[in-house]
Design a protein around this motif. Structure first.
Motif, short mmCIF file in Angstrom:
data_model
loop_
_atom_site.label_atom_id
_atom_site.label_comp_id
_atom_site.label_asym_id
_atom_site.label_seq_id
_atom_site.Cartn_x
_atom_site.Cartn_y
_atom_site.Cartn_z
N VAL C 134 1.09 -1.06 0.18
CA VAL C 134 -0.02 -0.39 -0.20
C VAL C 134 0.66 1.34 0.34
O VAL C 134 0.48 2.23 -0.64
N LEU C 135 1.91 0.92 0.67
CA LEU C 135 3.41 2.91 0.87
C LEU C 135 3.92 1.72 1.61
O LEU C 135 3.97 1.33 2.48
N THR C 136 5.50 2.59 0.52
CA THR C 136 6.02 2.01 1.43
C THR C 136 7.03 3.26 1.29
O THR C 136 7.18 4.55 0.71
N THR C 137 7.77 3.68 2.36
CA THR C 137 8.02 4.84 3.07
C THR C 137 9.57 4.23 3.29
O THR C 137 10.33 3.14 3.48
N LEU C 138 10.98 4.88 2.42
CA LEU C 138 12.02 4.88 2.13
C LEU C 138 13.02 6.04 2.72
O LEU C 138 12.79 6.93 2.54
N TYR C 139 14.25 5.43 3.47
CA TYR C 139 14.95 6.08 3.74
C TYR C 139 16.22 6.02 3.13
O TYR C 139 17.10 4.90 3.43
N ILE C 140 16.74 6.96 1.55
CA ILE C 140 17.68 6.54 1.00
C ILE C 140 18.98 8.15 1.05
O ILE C 140 18.57 9.16 1.89
N VAL C 147 19.45 2.19 0.52
CA VAL C 147 18.22 2.45 1.55
C VAL C 147 18.45 2.22 2.92
O VAL C 147 19.29 0.50 3.21
N ARG C 148 18.75 2.77 3.66
CA ARG C 148 18.98 1.95 5.20
C ARG C 148 18.04 2.01 5.77
O ARG C 148 18.59 0.94 6.41
N LYS C 149 16.66 2.13 5.32
CA LYS C 149 15.91 1.85 6.00
C LYS C 149 14.37 1.58 5.41
O LYS C 149 14.81 2.88 4.67
N GLU C 161 9.19 -3.63 9.25
CA GLU C 161 10.18 -2.40 9.39
C GLU C 161 11.91 -3.14 8.28
O GLU C 161 12.07 -3.86 8.94
N ILE C 162 12.28 -2.93 7.73
CA ILE C 162 13.51 -3.19 7.67
C ILE C 162 14.54 -2.00 7.41
O ILE C 162 14.25 -1.08 7.25
N GLN C 163 15.43 -2.50 8.84
CA GLN C 163 16.74 -1.70 8.47
C GLN C 163 17.52 -2.26 8.13
O GLN C 163 18.11 -3.82 8.28
N MET C 164 18.14 -1.39 7.77
CA MET C 164 19.86 -2.23 6.74
C MET C 164 21.36 -1.52 7.26
O MET C 164 21.06 0.19 6.90
N SER C 165 21.91 -2.55 8.10
CA SER C 165 23.75 -1.89 8.05
C SER C 165 24.37 -2.22 6.08
O SER C 165 24.59 -3.24 5.57
N TYR C 166 25.06 -1.45 6.06
CA TYR C 166 26.21 -1.46 4.97
C TYR C 166 27.98 -2.14 5.50
O TYR C 166 27.81 -0.88 6.11
N GLY C 167 28.47 -2.59 4.64
CA GLY C 167 29.81 -2.75 5.28
C GLY C 167 30.09 -3.35 3.67
O GLY C 167 30.48 -2.00 2.33
N PRO C 175 23.42 -5.20 2.00
CA PRO C 175 24.14 -4.69 3.43
C PRO C 175 24.47 -6.30 4.05
O PRO C 175 24.28 -7.12 3.63
N ASP C 176 24.98 -5.65 4.85
CA ASP C 176 25.58 -6.60 5.83
C ASP C 176 24.10 -7.24 6.84
O ASP C 176 24.72 -8.39 7.21
N LYS C 177 23.77 -6.50 7.50
CA LYS C 177 23.10 -6.75 8.51
C LYS C 177 21.38 -6.00 7.73
O LYS C 177 21.40 -5.27 7.33
N VAL C 178 20.52 -6.70 8.14
CA VAL C 178 19.23 -6.72 8.09
C VAL C 178 17.81 -7.14 8.93
O VAL C 178 18.80 -7.83 9.76
N VAL C 179 17.65 -5.90 9.30
CA VAL C 179 16.56 -6.61 10.58
C VAL C 179 15.62 -5.75 10.53
O VAL C 179 15.16 -4.66 9.64
#
Lengths: 326, 291, 235
Positions: C134-140, C147-149, C161-167, C175-179
């Motif tokens: 329906v809706l996606t909010t991206l934190y770019i 995309v960080r979140k 909600e998906i939060q990502m860390s990069y390395g 991403p290295d980590k996805v929560v």
């Protein structure tokens, strides 16, 4: 263990057993000597089985003393039982095992390791060698009885206790058991305690007999004297029966004396009755009555063939000798 | 004593009745395994229905370990009945057959006799459980393979890693052995009071059924007596299949959520066994054998 | 007269703001497309990592997982010889599939800081009515095109909600980590189905605190990128 001929194998003193308010065995004393075939007679419910079960530690006495082979039963049970073989009432064994397996199992429990050959000999002796490996479930009553005796004998005990061994057997079966008991006694020199409610059975094999009724001893003696047709039983009633008994015990009549509930019993030749009468008077016994009774056999015929709840010693209307043994 | 024990075992395993229990267990387990083999997916979907609304669970849910758990849950309610069949017959059966009096005229002590009989009943119980383990665990492992175990508890789900399961089963079967021995001890105790085997068998079964019902019904009145019923403690084997989690909610390998519950239940059962056997010895020593 | 003036003001306001929105939306689409282009460099990958499921009423071990991805939207997570528990729509653990929507309207919603990085907040609205999203909010993260979140609301599977860390794999946008956080529904097993006749176990206080938020965390240790994966993997 070796016992001299006169050694007492069983000694019972003042044995008593109460089941609630019922006194099954009341102040019973008797002894069985080595080599005896001791006949234990009484009608059904007289306390024979209870007594035998107390001798075999199945039932704990309320009071009294039991010694077997000169050892107190209560404290040396295992040692004693190693030398006892028994068949109690029906000879029940494991129906899902064969005769051979049953024999082997009970031999082991008796503490002996018996070889195959010995087991087969034992089965041969009781006439079951042919059926050794058949399941007992398929056996007739007589075969089970013989197996039961085989089990009682397998560990070669000194004393063999047979409780009503002829119950439920046909005449041939009864004869087989009788012959077996005689063999045990004469050839193998075992001491046998055998109970029955049939005088005819005991008469033919026993060397000594004890008759009990309602848990009490009625008469005990050697078969030859008890069953002597020439003898008569005389009942003496005195004002003080205990005193009379004591005095007679000290007299020359002691040998003929039997104890009874209500009076004093003497077994003697009919011709001796007048002499007895004189002696009683001489002893200053306050005599109430002196009555000759029918013989022991008459008495026993009555209780074993007729209606059960007759107390022969009190009953005046004794049926005479035309009754028959069933 | 050893001779007596040997003879007792010999008798147990020569009787056809003994094998009824083994056959019954074989049939029960085979049915469950067959059912799960044919329709395992449906069963999993049915059990997981609620969870499947939110989650997608992938992997072999229906694996050998899980099947064994299902089997135990279903079976450990019924095994006591099979044990009663033998244990409650140990003395009453002999009395009924008429062999008790013959046995007791043998030079064996009554205490020895009763202990040997109880030990034999225990061996039977343990063999029955070994048979359950062989069929429910090993055959299931062979039929269904192994994987993690995913179990639904009342209010949460537990996933146990494959490598972390086998020892739990060893423990669970050990505990079950204790629980079933308690049943054997009860049956054995009741066995003395009758001269036919039906009475004690039915009495043992009834006690177990009634206590199990009381143990499982969540009614405040019953809840108060629950801790005192041995049947409540008999199901504690399930405690082996719950793990502790760390602060970040990850399961910790080799842990049990409530080890003290398990220990407490074990002790309760153990004391029941001691009490039943002790009472059996006491009663039997005084018993007049009239059969 | 006064009313007329008021109305005019309002109309003017709408006109002006309307135009602005339109202008910004244009910008954002470009940005999203840039991010998308970066992602499309990856045709497929196989990644290894560890997955942790943190849901109050699920006790799960940390497990090794293998993640397979192939353009445009094939995604599969496999636990090494185990059972994996993923929230429904778990496919979305993968960012690419989010952006894989072809027709959308992208609106700017300002800026926000995620993990200490300033990001552009973009609201992504699919134009296709049939889309589950329906809706996606991206934190770019604009400079790195990452995309960080992302917060997604779906029709079927709620909001997550998906939060990502990069390395190490920043250049591929991986991403290295996805929560992955999501709301869990009330969970109560009916008795009888589970055959669990024990007392209803009380949740530990720690578990109660975690309320109804669930989390799935994947820590990637390595990626094998663009080496080709057969489609059969995803069946």
């Amino acid at each position: 263990m070796l016992y001299t001929m006169m050694q007492q194998i069983i000694q019972v003193e003042g044995l008593r057993k109460e089941f609630g308010s019922l006194t099954a065995v009341n102040n019973l004393s008797f002894s069985v000597a080595q080599g005896d075939v001791y006949g234990f007679l009484g009608q059904n419910g007289a306390g024979k089985s209870t007594t035998i079960r107390m001798l075999l530690t199945l039932i704990a006495p309320t009071s009294g003393k039991i010694e077997l082979f000169g050892m107190p039963l209560s404290s040396r049970r295992k040692e004693i039982l190693r030398n006892v073989g028994a068949v109690i009432e029906k000879p029940d064994v494991y129906k899902y095992l064969s005769a051979y397996e049953n024999l082997k199992l009970f031999a082991r429990l008796s503490g002996v390791r018996v070889q195959h050959g010995q087991l087969m000999d034992q089965l041969e002796m009781v006439g079951l060698a042919q059926r050794a490996h058949d399941k007992v479930g398929t056996f007739s009553q007589g075969m089970k009885q013989r197996l039961g005796i085989g089990i009682a004998l397998v560990h070669n005990p000194q004393l063999i206790v047979l409780d009503e061994p002829t119950n439920g057997l046909d005449p041939q079966g009864i004869a087989d058991i009788r012959n077996l008991i005689l063999r045990l006694s004469r050839e193998m020199h075992k001491t046998v305690l055998v109970s029955s409610h049939l005088l005819s059975e005991i008469e033919q094999i026993a060397t000594k007999v004890l008759i009990i009724d309602k848990g009490k001893k009625i008469v005990e003696g050697t078969a030859s004297t008890l069953f002597d047709p020439a003898k008569t039983v005389v009942e003496v009633q005195a004002l003080d029966n205990e005193e009379a008994f004591r005095l007679l015990q000290e007299s020359t009549w002691a040998g003929a004396l039997q104890q009874n509930r209500k009076g004093v019993l003497l077994q003697l030749d009919r011709q001796l009755i007048p002499q007895l009468h004189k002696d009683l008077v001489a002893m200053n016994i306050a005599l109430v009555s002196l009555q000759p009774r029918h013989s022991l056999e008459d008495y026993f015929l009555r209780v074993t063939t007729g209606n059960q709840h007759v107390d022969a010693w009190q009953d005046e209307n004794i049926v005479s000798g035309d009754t028959q043994i069933n | 004593m050893f001779t007596l024990f040997q003879t007792e075992l010999y008798k147990i395993f020569r009787r056809p009745r003994t094998y009824i229990a083994f056959a019954a267990i074989t049939a029960l387990i085979t049915i469950v395994q067959l059912g799960l083999k044919m329709d395992g997916k449906e069963y999993a979907a049915f059990v997981m229905a609620d969870l499947n609304n939110t989650f997608q669970i992938d992997g072999k849910i229906i694996n050998g370990y899980f099947v064994c758990y299902v089997v135990l849950q279903l079976l450990l309610v019924h095994v006591p009945l099979l044990i009663a069949l033998i244990a409650a017959d140990m003395i009453s059966g002999e009395a009924n057959m008429g062999t008790l009096r013959l046995l007791l005229t043998k030079p064996v002590g009554r205490t020895e006799f009763i202990l040997a009989k109880f030990l034999a009943a225990t061996v039977y119980t343990l063999l029955l459980l070994v048979w359950v383990a062989v069929l429910a665990l090993f055959v299931s492992m062979w039929l269904f393979g192994t994987d993690d175990m995913f179990l639904l508890k009342n209010s949460y789900a537990v996933q146990i890693e494959r490598v972390d399961i086998f020892w739990r089963y060893a423990g669970a079967f050990g505990f079950a052995a204790l629980a079933m021995t308690t049943v054997a001890a009860l049956g054995f105790f009741l066995s003395q009071f009758a001269e036919n085997s039906i009475g004690p068998i039915v009495a043992t079964m009834s006690v177990i059924i009634v206590c199990t019902i009381l143990s499982t019904m969540s009614i405040p009145l019953f809840n108060k007596i629950k801790p005192y019923l041995f049947t409540t403690h008999m199901v504690a084997w399930k405690e082996f299949f719950d793990v502790k989690v760390n602060d970040s909610n990850e399961t910790i390998r080799g842990t049990i959520q409530n080890p003290d519950k398990l220990i407490r239940s074990s002790l309760v059962l153990f004391f029941h066994i001691v009490a039943f056997v002790g009472a059996s010895v006491y009663v039997f020593k005084k018993k007049d054998v009239l059969s | 007269m006064k009313m007329m003036k008021q109305l005019y003001k309002i109309i003017c306001f709408f006109l002006v703001t309307g135009v602005t929105v339109q202008a910004k939306a244009q910008d954002m689409t470009a940005l999203v497309n840039k991010v998308k282009a970066k992602m499309e460099m990856v045709n497929d990958y196989v990644a290894e990592g560890k997955m942790k499921t943190d849901v109050a009423f699920i006790k799960a071990p940390v497990g090794k997982v293998k993640v397979f991805y192939k353009k445009p939207d094939h995604f599969k997570l496999k636990r090494d010889n185990g059972i994996s528990i993923l929230p429904k729509g778990g496919v979305s653990v993968n960012m690419s599939s989010l952006i894989a929507i072809n027709s959308f309207v992208a609106l700017s919603a300002g800026e926000a800081i995620v993990d200490g990085v300033t990001t552009k907040v973009v609201k992504l609205l699919p134009t296709n009515d049939n889309s589950d999203i329906v809706l996606t909010t991206l934190y770019i993260d604009e400079p790195h095109l990452l995309v960080r979140k992302a917060i997604t609301t779906t029709k079927e599977n709620g909001t997550y909600e998906i939060q990502m860390s990069y390395g190490h794999y920043t250049s591929y946008g991986l991403p290295d980590k996805v929560v992955f956080s999501f709301n869990t529904k009330d969970y109560k097993m009916p008795k009888g189905v589970t055959l669990e006749f024990d007392d209803p176990e009380k949740l530990s206080p720690a578990q109660q605190l975690k309320n109804k938020k669930g989390k799935v965390e994947i820590l990637y240790s390595s990626y094998v990128i663009n080496k080709g994966i057969p489609d059969s993997m995803f069946r």
